[in-house]
Scaffold this motif. Sequence first.
Motif, PDB file in Angstrom:
ATOM      1  N   LEU A   1      -7.577   4.772 -13.276  1.00 35.66           N
ATOM      2  CA  LEU A   1      -8.574   5.055 -12.243  1.00 35.66           C
ATOM      3  C   LEU A   1      -9.885   5.538 -12.873  1.00 35.66           C
ATOM      4  O   LEU A   1     -10.978   5.090 -12.489  1.00 35.66           O
ATOM      5  CB  LEU A   1      -8.031   6.116 -11.283  1.00 35.66           C
ATOM      6  CG  LEU A   1      -9.016   6.679 -10.255  1.00 35.66           C
ATOM      7  CD1 LEU A   1      -9.463   5.600  -9.278  1.00 35.66           C
ATOM      8  CD2 LEU A   1      -8.398   7.862  -9.512  1.00 35.66           C
TER       9      LEU A   1
ATOM     10  N   THR B   1     -11.035   6.716  -5.166  1.00 36.59           N
ATOM     11  CA  THR B   1     -11.255   5.307  -5.517  1.00 36.59           C
ATOM     12  C   THR B   1     -12.336   5.232  -6.590  1.00 36.59           C
ATOM     13  O   THR B   1     -13.187   6.131  -6.675  1.00 36.59           O
ATOM     14  CB  THR B   1     -11.704   4.491  -4.297  1.00 36.59           C
ATOM     15  OG1 THR B   1     -13.000   4.970  -3.869  1.00 36.59           O
ATOM     16  CG2 THR B   1     -10.711   4.626  -3.146  1.00 36.59           C
TER      17      THR B   1
ATOM     18  N   ASP C   1      -5.614   9.010  -1.636  1.00 37.27           N
ATOM     19  CA  ASP C   1      -6.257   7.725  -1.327  1.00 37.27           C
ATOM     20  C   ASP C   1      -7.779   7.796  -1.360  1.00 37.27           C
ATOM     21  O   ASP C   1      -8.453   6.762  -1.479  1.00 37.27           O
ATOM     22  CB  ASP C   1      -5.799   7.228   0.045  1.00 37.27           C
ATOM     23  CG  ASP C   1      -4.315   6.883   0.073  1.00 37.27           C
ATOM     24  OD1 ASP C   1      -3.754   6.658  -1.018  1.00 37.27           O
ATOM     25  OD2 ASP C   1      -3.722   6.851   1.163  1.00 37.27           O
TER      26      ASP C   1
ATOM     27  N   GLU D   1     -14.987   3.455  -6.701  1.00 36.29           N
ATOM     28  CA  GLU D   1     -16.319   3.418  -6.084  1.00 36.29           C
ATOM     29  C   GLU D   1     -16.774   4.815  -5.664  1.00 36.29           C
ATOM     30  O   GLU D   1     -17.905   5.230  -5.951  1.00 36.29           O
ATOM     31  CB  GLU D   1     -16.323   2.496  -4.851  1.00 36.29           C
ATOM     32  CG  GLU D   1     -15.957   1.046  -5.158  1.00 36.29           C
ATOM     33  CD  GLU D   1     -14.469   0.778  -4.983  1.00 36.29           C
ATOM     34  OE1 GLU D   1     -14.137  -0.373  -4.651  1.00 36.29           O
ATOM     35  OE2 GLU D   1     -13.647   1.715  -5.174  1.00 36.29           O
TER      36      GLU D   1
ATOM     37  N   THR E   1     -13.491   3.698 -12.971  1.00 40.11           N
ATOM     38  CA  THR E   1     -14.704   4.408 -12.540  1.00 40.11           C
ATOM     39  C   THR E   1     -15.812   4.246 -13.580  1.00 40.11           C
ATOM     40  O   THR E   1     -16.987   4.056 -13.233  1.00 40.11           O
ATOM     41  CB  THR E   1     -14.393   5.893 -12.310  1.00 40.11           C
ATOM     42  OG1 THR E   1     -13.359   6.025 -11.336  1.00 40.11           O
ATOM     43  CG2 THR E   1     -15.626   6.651 -11.832  1.00 40.11           C
TER      44      THR E   1
END
Length: 383
Positions: free
Chosen positions: A214, A335, A332, A337, A218
């Motif tokens: 993750l 993310t 959740d 983004e 990023t």
Amino acid sequence: MTEQAQQRPLKVALVAGEASGDILGAGLMQALRDHHPDIEFIGVGGPLMQAQGLISYFPMERLAIMGLVEVLGRLPELLARRKRLIGTLKAQQPDVFIGIDAPDFNLTIELQLRKAGIKTVHYVSPSVWAWRQKRVFKIREGCDLMLTLLPFEAQFYQKHQVPVLFVGHPLADSIAMQTDLQSAREQLSLPADAQVVALLPGSRGGEVAKLGALFVDTARYLLAEKPHLRFIIPAANQARHAQLAAILADMPHLPITILDGQSQTALQACDAVLIASGTATLEAMLFKKPMVVAYKLAPASYWLLKKMVKSPYVSLPNLLAAEMLVPEFIQDAATPEALAEAVLEQLRDGSQQTQRFAELHESLRCDASERAAQGVLKLLGRL
């Protein structure tokens, strides 16, 4: 206390269960010896505490267990060691027992020894203010004094009539109010004029498994906006280094450098931090680095904790500030983004965070070891 008791050497028992406790214990022992040079130390500790003169009854590593399954596998040994240790300490009759962190092991020892007439201190509060709050009743029954590293913890114990002393945080003592970014960059061979983001996905395998990819994703989003960014990831050990290298293997073009340890140097050298919730967020705060916090758990664990945890924030800077100073992205919401946009915002202007971080650093900078020693000696009437 009689004059004869005042004159005899103090005997202090301490039990630490992992490396962080060994550091705290050694600092406290040194501060106690500054007041009482002929003091005697017994119990369980690591190399730093033993260097301060602790006679350790068994290796501290036998207590350093992570994870529920691992604890269950070693539970008979842990229970047997604790039972023998309680018997030994009752026979030794120390003036005080100090349990350093490791609450699941130490709180029962404190309860048993206090019933036997031995003064008891617990150093480093468990997170009772956040979850399993009923533990505070066991603490109140078994503990003559709680020493907390954070001020909001002391407020919780005062509310529940537990004798408490806020001592400050040793990291706040050891990390300077102002640090040298350029010297840290030289150590890590980073360009002086680059913008650098530190990625800290955690020190445990499970954390890196959930956050490593993750955080790398990023970084890709950030590079699309800022092509000249550089990234550094400190790896806690060789296993984490291999884990991170495997994640990066498919993206060799990314300007991400894996470091062996050196997490404090990485924090000193960077302009902003993307970080897993945990103690490292306190270090990032003390280095005055704008940060974004993320965390992910297994769905079942998250569901359970969401029902149990009473705290409105997960990161230590926000708990200390009592406000959402640092953006938090949990489960959740985390993310690539969303994380990238939050990091970009801090790179543009992180001054709101950093100014508050300096105030919080000052509030924790209390000479923790000396303050803890004074609390223990006052309890014993030997200050």
